[in-house]
Design a protein around this motif. Structure first.
Motif, PDB file in Angstrom:
ATOM      1  N   PHE A  14     -52.872  26.047 -31.728  1.00  0.00           N
ATOM      2  CA  PHE A  14     -53.019  24.924 -30.504  1.00  0.00           C
ATOM      3  C   PHE A  14     -51.835  24.993 -29.702  1.00  0.00           C
ATOM      4  CE2 PHE A  14     -55.771  21.937 -33.342  1.00  0.00           C
ATOM      5  CZ  PHE A  14     -56.902  22.976 -33.276  1.00  0.00           C
ATOM      6  N   MET A  15     -50.553  24.846 -30.241  1.00  0.00           N
ATOM      7  CA  MET A  15     -49.293  24.834 -29.331  1.00  0.00           C
ATOM      8  C   MET A  15     -49.213  25.909 -28.668  1.00  0.00           C
ATOM      9  SD  MET A  15     -46.877  22.990 -32.098  1.00  0.00           S
ATOM     10  CE  MET A  15     -45.392  23.265 -31.296  1.00  0.00           C
ATOM     11  N   PHE A  16     -49.450  27.285 -29.248  1.00  0.00           N
ATOM     12  CA  PHE A  16     -49.394  28.391 -28.328  1.00  0.00           C
ATOM     13  C   PHE A  16     -50.514  28.661 -27.123  1.00  0.00           C
ATOM     14  CE2 PHE A  16     -50.700  32.960 -27.706  1.00  0.00           C
ATOM     15  CZ  PHE A  16     -49.598  33.462 -27.214  1.00  0.00           C
ATOM     16  N   LEU A  17     -51.479  28.142 -27.384  1.00  0.00           N
ATOM     17  CA  LEU A  17     -52.495  28.073 -26.564  1.00  0.00           C
ATOM     18  C   LEU A  17     -52.185  27.163 -25.416  1.00  0.00           C
ATOM     19  CD1 LEU A  17     -55.949  28.830 -28.429  1.00  0.00           C
ATOM     20  CD2 LEU A  17     -54.713  30.159 -27.191  1.00  0.00           C
ATOM     21  N   LYS A  18     -51.498  26.172 -25.866  1.00  0.00           N
ATOM     22  CA  LYS A  18     -51.092  25.025 -24.865  1.00  0.00           C
ATOM     23  C   LYS A  18     -49.791  25.274 -23.887  1.00  0.00           C
ATOM     24  CE  LYS A  18     -50.735  20.545 -25.492  1.00  0.00           C
ATOM     25  NZ  LYS A  18     -51.460  20.330 -24.426  1.00  0.00           N
ATOM     26  N   LYS A  19     -49.367  26.724 -24.421  1.00  0.00           N
ATOM     27  CA  LYS A  19     -48.056  27.211 -23.696  1.00  0.00           C
ATOM     28  C   LYS A  19     -46.995  26.443 -23.692  1.00  0.00           C
ATOM     29  CE  LYS A  19     -50.744  30.029 -20.436  1.00  0.00           C
ATOM     30  NZ  LYS A  19     -52.057  30.055 -21.065  1.00  0.00           N
ATOM     31  N   VAL A  20     -46.511  25.926 -25.034  1.00  0.00           N
ATOM     32  CA  VAL A  20     -45.659  25.112 -25.107  1.00  0.00           C
ATOM     33  C   VAL A  20     -44.333  26.225 -25.060  1.00  0.00           C
ATOM     34  CG1 VAL A  20     -44.066  23.818 -26.804  1.00  0.00           C
ATOM     35  CG2 VAL A  20     -46.468  23.593 -26.759  1.00  0.00           C
ATOM     36  N   PRO A  21     -43.098  25.993 -24.461  1.00  0.00           N
ATOM     37  CA  PRO A  21     -42.241  26.743 -24.213  1.00  0.00           C
ATOM     38  C   PRO A  21     -41.556  27.193 -25.624  1.00  0.00           C
ATOM     39  CG  PRO A  21     -42.166  24.974 -22.446  1.00  0.00           C
ATOM     40  CD  PRO A  21     -43.107  24.683 -23.605  1.00  0.00           C
ATOM     41  N   GLU A  22     -40.994  28.513 -25.556  1.00  0.00           N
ATOM     42  CA  GLU A  22     -40.413  29.045 -26.786  1.00  0.00           C
ATOM     43  C   GLU A  22     -39.131  28.167 -27.238  1.00  0.00           C
ATOM     44  OE1 GLU A  22     -38.682  32.972 -28.571  1.00  0.00           O
ATOM     45  OE2 GLU A  22     -39.593  33.120 -26.434  1.00  0.00           O
ATOM     46  N   TYR A  23     -38.360  27.772 -26.107  1.00  0.00           N
ATOM     47  CA  TYR A  23     -37.166  27.061 -26.609  1.00  0.00           C
ATOM     48  C   TYR A  23     -37.705  25.724 -27.231  1.00  0.00           C
ATOM     49  CZ  TYR A  23     -37.309  24.125 -22.205  1.00  0.00           C
ATOM     50  OH  TYR A  23     -37.976  23.235 -21.266  1.00  0.00           O
ATOM     51  N   ARG A  24     -38.797  25.219 -26.920  1.00  0.00           N
ATOM     52  CA  ARG A  24     -39.142  23.738 -27.602  1.00  0.00           C
ATOM     53  C   ARG A  24     -40.048  23.877 -28.687  1.00  0.00           C
ATOM     54  NH1 ARG A  24     -41.728  21.191 -22.554  1.00  0.00           N
ATOM     55  NH2 ARG A  24     -42.806  20.019 -24.200  1.00  0.00           N
ATOM     56  N   PHE A  25     -40.549  24.955 -29.167  1.00  0.00           N
ATOM     57  CA  PHE A  25     -41.728  25.200 -29.880  1.00  0.00           C
ATOM     58  C   PHE A  25     -41.538  24.800 -31.262  1.00  0.00           C
ATOM     59  CE2 PHE A  25     -44.948  27.366 -32.599  1.00  0.00           C
ATOM     60  CZ  PHE A  25     -46.014  27.428 -31.519  1.00  0.00           C
ATOM     61  N   ASP A  26     -40.004  24.997 -32.113  1.00  0.00           N
ATOM     62  CA  ASP A  26     -39.986  24.609 -33.246  1.00  0.00           C
ATOM     63  C   ASP A  26     -39.724  22.965 -33.365  1.00  0.00           C
ATOM     64  OD1 ASP A  26     -40.061  27.256 -34.228  1.00  0.00           O
ATOM     65  OD2 ASP A  26     -38.042  27.618 -34.384  1.00  0.00           O
ATOM     66  N   ALA A  27     -39.170  22.617 -32.363  1.00  0.00           N
ATOM     67  CA  ALA A  27     -38.744  20.887 -32.353  1.00  0.00           C
ATOM     68  C   ALA A  27     -40.066  20.406 -32.110  1.00  0.00           C
ATOM     69  CB  ALA A  27     -37.982  20.578 -31.204  1.00  0.00           C
TER      70      ALA A  27
END
Length: 341
Positions: free
Chosen positions: A215-228
């Protein structure tokens, strides 16, 4: 990702935890192996302010100042719960349980058992194909059950009639709450199966986190914020599971406490406490929980069942425009659903 806070919503008082909810809460926290960012305890209104060890054996993050204040306020609220409050919750529970749809008779459970074909599993033990599959995929049976559990959850996320009846929108928050709600239902039966289902329970939750990642990948969550962001989602989802566990502690007020937990988590307190959608979802969860606890062990552990049917309003569901990320996910998941292990 915007995740809402429900820490200002007090839940009802609880007695000291009984064995089942305590085991349920601890297993959720112990069994999930850490992702690239370690899991931490959710800021749940029912989580005790005690030190809890994470999957790696190290103490989880302690609540920050405003969380500690909330924990203290929550505990104080529980101590001040009066007998008339208990009577009110019992009355609410009786009103909910008047609807026969809440309960599933033992003889009805067999109606929801289905047998999924497994060409390799049906082969003779000595068949070369089966032997090779066993050598290459030693955990095939467990992986197959995990896939079936995931398919059951995805089917609910794609069921427009149910989503409309429960007022579940297509936003990220409500979608992942609805997902974890069904994972929690499966989890309640898995913990009753003991050690033989421990790894299956862990794999099932890992599959849920994979769905969140997608879901988060498809929402294009920035990589630098992904883990948080993923850790934040996991905090709230595990907090929801703990709150649901707590609702099981007192059978006499279980329906009312379950309704309050759903109101505070799934709906974030944004609907009326007597909303039709909330009442339907409460009855739905009670019915599905009854099914989970009454299925025979073999059918359940192999994923050979479907959810119990549930009546919805006759009005055709309102087709809401799907966000781009959700539409893409539905398209891909449908293409992948027929792929066998």
């Amino acid at each position: 990702i915007h995740t809402h806070s429900h820490t200002n919503t007090p839940l009802v008082a609880m007695r000291p935890p009984t064995a089942l909810p305590t085991v349920a809460s601890q297993l959720v926290l112990r069994r999930l192996r850490p992702t690239s960012a370690p899991l931490v305890l959710a800021r749940s209104a029912v989580a005790p302010p005690t030190q809890i060890l994470g999957p790696d054996g190290r103490p989880l993050r302690q609540p920050i100042a405003h969380e500690r204040r909330h924990f203290a306020a929550s505990n104080q609220f529980e101590k001040q719960l009066m007998p008339e409050d208990i009577l009110h919750l019992r009355a609410m529970s009786m009103t909910i349980m008047k609807d026969p749809i809440c309960e599933l008779r033992p003889e009805e459970a067999s109606r929801y058992i289905v047998v999924h074909p497994d060409p390799i599993g049906d082969m003779p033990v000595w068949h070369p194909t089966r032997i090779m599959a066993h050598l290459k995929q030693p955990f095939r049976k467990r992986n197959l059950a995990t896939k079936r559990y995931t398919d059951l959850i995805l089917e609910r996320l794609d069921n427009e009639a149910l989503l409309d009846a429960f007022g579940i929108d297509n936003g990220f928050n409500m979608q992942v709450y609805f997902m974890i709600l069904h994972a929690w239902l499966l989890h309640q039966r898995l913990i009753l199966e003991g050690s033989k289902a421990k790894k299956l329970d862990k794999d099932m939750f890992e599959a849920c986190w994979d769905l969140c990642r997608n879901f988060m990948f498809l929402k294009k969550v920035p990589e630098y914020r992904f883990d948080a962001e993923l850790r934040n989602v996991q905090e709230y989802m595990l907090g929801c599971c703990v709150a649901l566990d707590k609702a099981l502690e007192r059978p006499d007020i279980l329906p009312a406490r379950l309704q309050q937990t759903l109101w505070a988590n799934v709906y974030s307190g944004m609907v009326k406490k007597d909303a039709n959608s909330l009442n339907r979802l409460t009855k739905y969860v009670l019915r599905q929980l009854g099914l989970m606890l009454q299925l025979d062990a073999s059918s359940f552990l192999e994923g050979n069942f479907v959810w119990a049917d549930f009546p919805v309003p006759n009005d055709p569901p309102k087709r809401l425009a799907l966000p781009a990320w959700r539409e893409e996910f539905s398209k891909v998941s449908k293409e992948m659903r027929d792929v066998t292990l």
